[in-house]
Design an enzyme around this catalytic site. Structure first.
Site, PDB file in Angstrom:
ATOM      1  CG  HIS A 577      -1.927   1.096   1.229  1.00  0.00           C
ATOM      2  ND1 HIS A 577      -2.598   1.472   2.360  1.00  0.00           N
ATOM      3  CD2 HIS A 577      -2.331   1.965   0.266  1.00  0.00           C
ATOM      4  CE1 HIS A 577      -3.396   2.505   2.081  1.00  0.00           C
ATOM      5  NE2 HIS A 577      -3.240   2.816   0.829  1.00  0.00           N
ATOM      6  CG  HIS A 582      -0.232   6.362  -0.554  1.00  0.00           C
ATOM      7  ND1 HIS A 582      -1.035   7.430  -0.233  1.00  0.00           N
ATOM      8  CD2 HIS A 582      -1.038   5.272  -0.525  1.00  0.00           C
ATOM      9  CE1 HIS A 582      -2.271   6.999  -0.007  1.00  0.00           C
ATOM     10  NE2 HIS A 582      -2.301   5.692  -0.181  1.00  0.00           N
ATOM     11  CG  HIS A 767      -4.538   3.322  -3.952  1.00  0.00           C
ATOM     12  ND1 HIS A 767      -5.780   3.840  -3.697  1.00  0.00           N
ATOM     13  CD2 HIS A 767      -3.814   3.506  -2.811  1.00  0.00           C
ATOM     14  CE1 HIS A 767      -5.801   4.339  -2.464  1.00  0.00           C
ATOM     15  NE2 HIS A 767      -4.617   4.150  -1.908  1.00  0.00           N
ATOM     16  CG  ASN A 771      -7.155   2.506   0.240  1.00  0.00           C
ATOM     17  OD1 ASN A 771      -6.369   2.761   1.147  1.00  0.00           O
ATOM     18  ND2 ASN A 771      -8.318   3.123   0.112  1.00  0.00           N
ATOM     19  CB  ILE A 914      -8.328   7.833   0.835  1.00  0.00           C
ATOM     20  CG1 ILE A 914      -8.489   7.508   2.299  1.00  0.00           C
ATOM     21  CG2 ILE A 914      -8.718   6.659  -0.047  1.00  0.00           C
ATOM     22  CD1 ILE A 914      -8.335   8.692   3.221  1.00  0.00           C
TER      23      ILE A 914
HETATM   24 FE   LIG Z   1      -4.159   4.641   0.132  1.00  0.00          FE
END
Ligand SMILES: [Fe+2]
Length: 914
Positions: A577, A582, A767, A771, A914
């Site tokens: 993740h 990110h 993602h 997520n 997010i």
């Molecule tokens: Fe995320």
């Protein structure tokens, strides 16, 4: 004086009106945000419809401009004033109006032609025209808070096509320019790329906004060339100084702001990137160093002050800010309250699985009014309950009751989550389905250096698995592609002595062997738990647990599976993740803004996939991955968490293996076959993540191919694109400077298409897969415990007898405490939530381009995306595909593209917000 007094009275009366509507906006803010797009769209269409009637030039207008063949162009700006979007500064509007009306400081508009002035190298530009009646415009405030301003500008017929507009802002405050378009004499509209904060500009330096018609650098109209180059220079900055909120500067720095050594020397953390630890770069903020450690950057004052370039913040209601605020609210207000509640309990651990399930009905009664704590911080950070109420199902009638929705893993069946087949299913259809590998040899071999980590000994032997192979020998099972491995040995072993030296943290490096049955489902058959030697001359300790297949539950086996889940949870959050989505995306984003003009076709292609990510990353650095943040406190690696991700980045991550086909091949889970669908044969046919993911990968790649075909004729045109080459060089040499392998030259169309498809795959599909199912699977903490507190006792001990006697209690006392479990549940509930204005794959805002060739290709892409979703649903309904649902009856929907707001366990947004 009389004039000024009456003007102030006028302003005040307007302010009262605005305040009332302002309160109404607060009361229904979430609902309003989802109306924004619709309102703006409505506004646009009505502007176009009424345009011809408003384009009559008053007789004196042409005379004033002194043009021989006047043409009247009507410019339409849709703006959000600062006080609508920044609730803290409620007087901003008043100050702007006063400056506009009393001091004559205006917002101005000037048009730029695509042509140069004849016989010169000078740009051809219209008069600078101020927006009149700025303060009166509040009569036209939409429910969403936006206001439309119109400006009429006269140019000569010979002016040529308007290619850009320069907007000056002499007001004291910024405003958000949502859209800008020009209604032309024939009634058609030309749209300009906006969606940007317009901060106060110097008198001679207005901001430039280009028309939504992209072109390669060599094809830039002559009148725009200098503006294109100058705009990039402004964004690059000069690499010095502390960044201010109003800056638009994109620059690089290392991760040196996760610690807080000035507060406590124990909170010092190593610098990641550019030295001992390889790491992707983050955006530079230029904050001063800490007093304790000159290599560390000091924290910003307050908790809402981390710099990101102004256009990255968009609006406060947008996903990244809104949900990001919720994370901060949880970290700063709810976590201390949760700790306070459980501190009073006799035992820190849950006593039974039923006690956890009861939590979903009862919630946690937080013993104080959380919303009243720390009034100063509350001003900067909105009430955590307000935020969570808007996002989740938190009880809205009781401000102190924290409730959790029932996670999907136990919605249909409370027992099946613990079955071995469900454990196996989650390795290919769970939260972290990109780690499992084909087992190449048995016993497995470590790649760690034996001089440092001791002999490559393993305790796994043939007899541990032979009974589970359906009559095959180990060699036959290997050759039949029946054996797989979930291998965390090499990732965790080097850190175990340091991890286990931390208070209350005890874990192993795990290896799990899985067998693919004739039914096509995976069964874990042996688990090896390894500990390093405690001293340089000591012996490593390896224990093996095997699946017993007895009717009575084998609790030692279940606890061993729990330790695998702890490894898997840590690796999922830190690597699959955080690192692989990110962190690695941020350098691509910084480099794009620095090197690709807004006029560049690849900027237009990528921008929806790069939105909001820098903002959410900055909030993660403050509240999630920071020293003693939520990750360090609740995951077993503790203070080594992000350092561990740096080691994996340095040793394993490479860009050319981040696309799904390359990843599957690298893990041995697929073999190339040009005749097969997507060009691959999967070793496990019913591999939900891979099956759905390959459909999406192919749709993405076709879209990228169609798009690049429009702008690049051949390989030479890729090589000759100066902005594109500068972008790629900066990614490789600056943003990912610590990675020397895994990059291809961007010298052919094929390489460009592969790189772009990967760059879209990571923030969208990868993602989404890791997520948005977090709460569905890990919202029931025993299914995916994030932390382990004790090792499995030796068999000849009294503690081991306790494990055998009361396995459930032993299991619960081995893993997350009540405090840890509920902190993680609160966090992942937020992380798993789609906001109401989420933008999903295959959708883009209106007027993103005026190029019909691009729009036609995008329509084909949308149709292909819709097909992938239909296939997901059809497969989930097929009882033959056992891995799609399992006995828990939780269908695999993480790569179904669309979703409604909230926690849905599905939906693939365009970008990481997010
Ligand atoms: Fe995320």
């Amino acid at each position: 004086m009389a004039t000024i007094a009456s003007t102030c009275q006028l302003l005040f009366s307007h302010k009262t009106t605005v305040s009332r509507s302002f309160e109404r906006r607060i009361a229904s803010r979430t609902h309003q945000r989802c109306l924004v797009t619709a309102k703006v769209a409505k506004q646009k269409s009505s502007s176009v419809a009424t345009a011809p009637a408003s384009l009559e030039i008053a007789p004196d207008v042409a005379t004033q401009r002194g043009v021989s063949s006047p043409v009247l162009l009507e410019c339409v700006l849709v703006v959000y004033k600062k006080n609508v979007l920044d609730l803290v500064d409620v007087l901003a509007d008043f100050r702007d109006d006063a400056a506009d009306l009393l001091l004559g400081k205006k917002v101005t508009v000037q048009l730029v032609s695509e042509e140069l002035l004849p016989g010169t190298q000078e740009p051809k530009m219209s008069d600078v025209v101020p927006i009149s009646h700025w303060y009166c415009a509040r009569d036209r405030i939409e429910a969403s808070g936006c206001i439309t301003h119109k400006v009429q500008i006269v140019v000569d017929k010979s002016f040529g096509t308007v290619g850009a507009v320069r907007i000056g802002n002499a007001h004291p405050n910024e405003f958000f320019l949502s859209t800008f378009h020009i209604v032309q004499p024939d009634g058609t509209s030309a749209y300009f790329t906006s969606d940007s904060w317009l901060h106060p500009t110097a008198e001679n330096c207005p901001r430039i906004f280009f028309r939504n018609k992209v072109c390669l650098p060599g094809n830039t109209p002559l009148g725009l060339r200098n503006f294109r180059a100058r705009e990039l220079q402004d964004i690059q900055g000069d690499g010095t100084g502390e960044r201010k909120d109003s800056d638009r500067v994109y620059d690089y720095d290392v991760y040196n702001d996760l610690g807080n050594p000035d507060n406590d020397i124990e909170l010092r953390r190593p610098v990641l990137g550019g030295g001992e630890f390889a790491y992707p770069r983050r955006v530079r903020t230029g904050r001063p160093p800490t007093q304790t450690d000159p290599r560390s950057e000091s924290l910003p004052p307050g908790i809402d002050n981390m710099y990101v370039p102004s256009d990255e913040t968009f609006m406060r209601e947008k996903n990244s800010n809104f949900v990001g605020d919720t994370i901060k609210a949880a970290a700063h207000f709810l976590v201390p309250a949760i700790k306070s509640v459980y501190r009073r309990d006799k035992s820190p651990y849950f006593q039974s699985f039923e006690q956890i399930i009861a939590l979903y009905d009862d919630g946690i009664e937080l013993g104080q009014d959380v919303s009243s704590t720390n009034a100063n911080e509350k001003k900067k950070l909105r009430n955590p309950f307000t935020l969570i109420n808007q996002l989740t199902d938190t009880d809205k009638t009781n401000n102190n009751l924290l409730k959790y929705p029932l996670p999907q893993i136990i919605q249909d069946d409370c027992e099946s989550w613990m079955l071995d087949y469900e454990f196996g299913r989650q390795t290919i259809a769970g939260l972290n389905p990109m780690i499992i590998k084909k087992l190449e040899c048995y016993p497995p071999v470590s790649s760690l250096d034996p001089k440092i980590f001791g002999p490559k000994a393993t305790a796994l032997k043939d007899e541990h698995i032979l009974d589970q192979l359906n009559g095959l020998t180990v060699q036959e099972a290997l050759e039949a592609n029946k054996l797989f491995i979930l291998d965390y040995h090499d990732a965790f072993l080097p850190y175990l002595n340091r991890i286990n030296a931390q208070e209350g943290k005890k874990t192993y490096a795990t290896r799990t062997i899985l067998f693919l049955t004739d039914r096509g489902v995976l069964k874990p058959i042996a688990i090896e738990l390894s500990l390093p030697a405690a001293t340089a001359t000591g012996q490593r300790k390896n224990r093996v647990f095997v699946c017993s297949d007895t009717p009575k539950r084998d609790w030692a086996w279940e606890v061993a599976k729990g330790h695998v889940a702890v490894n898997d949870c840590g690796y999922h959050q830190l690597i699959s993740h955080w690192l692989r989505t990110h962190a690695v995306m941020e350098p691509f984003i910084i480099a794009m803004h620095r090197q690709l003009s807004i006029l560049h076709p690849i900027y237009l292609l990528l921008i929806p996939h790069f939105k909001d990510t820098m903002t959410i990353n900055s909030k993660a650095r403050q509240s999630l991955i920071n020293a003693s943040g939520i990750i360090e406190d609740n995951f077993t690696p503790g203070k080594y968490s992000i350092e561990l991700s740096a080691v994996v980045y340095g040793s394993l991550w490479r860009f050319d293996q981040q696309g799904l086909p390359a990843d599957l091949i690298a893990r041995g889970m697929a073999t190339p076959n040009p005749k097969a669908r997507h060009g691959l044969d999967l070793l496990i046919e019913d591999y939900p993540y891979a099956v759905d993911g390959l459909n999406l990968w192919s749709a993405l790649k076709q879209w990228v191919t169609d798009y690049t075909d429009i702008f690049y004729k051949d390989d030479a045109s890729v090589r000759d694109d100066t902005e594109l080459q500068a972008w790629w060089q900066e990614i490789v040499n600056v943003g990912h400077a610590d990675k020397k392998v895994g990059w291809t030259d961007l010298n052919t169309k094929a390489n460009l298409i592969e790189a772009l498809t990967t760059m879209i795959w990571i923030p969208s599909c990868h993602h989404a897969a890791v997520n948005f199912g977090q709460y569905a699977y890990a919202g029931f903490p025993v299914n995916r415990p994030t932390i382990s507190h004790k090792l499995i006792p030796d068999e000849d001990t009294e503690e081991y007898k306790q494990l055998r006697r009361n396995g459930e209690k032993f299991y619960l006392s081995s893993f997350s405490t009540k405090t840890e479990a509920t902190q993680v549940m609160t966090t992942i509930e937020i992380l798993s939530t789609h906001s109401s204005d989420e933008e999903y794959l295959g959708t883009r805002p209106e007027h993103w381009t005026s190029d019909k060739r691009v729009l036609d290709a995008f329509e084909r892409f949308k149709a292909a995306i819709a097909e992938t979703e239909a296939e997901v649903m059809a497969k989930n309904a097929d009882p033959e595909l056992e891995n799609r649902r399992g006995l828990v009856n939780l269908p695999y929907t993480l790569l179904a593209v669309s979703s409604s707001p909230g926690i849905t366990g599905r939906g693939v947004p365009n970008s990481i917000s997010i």
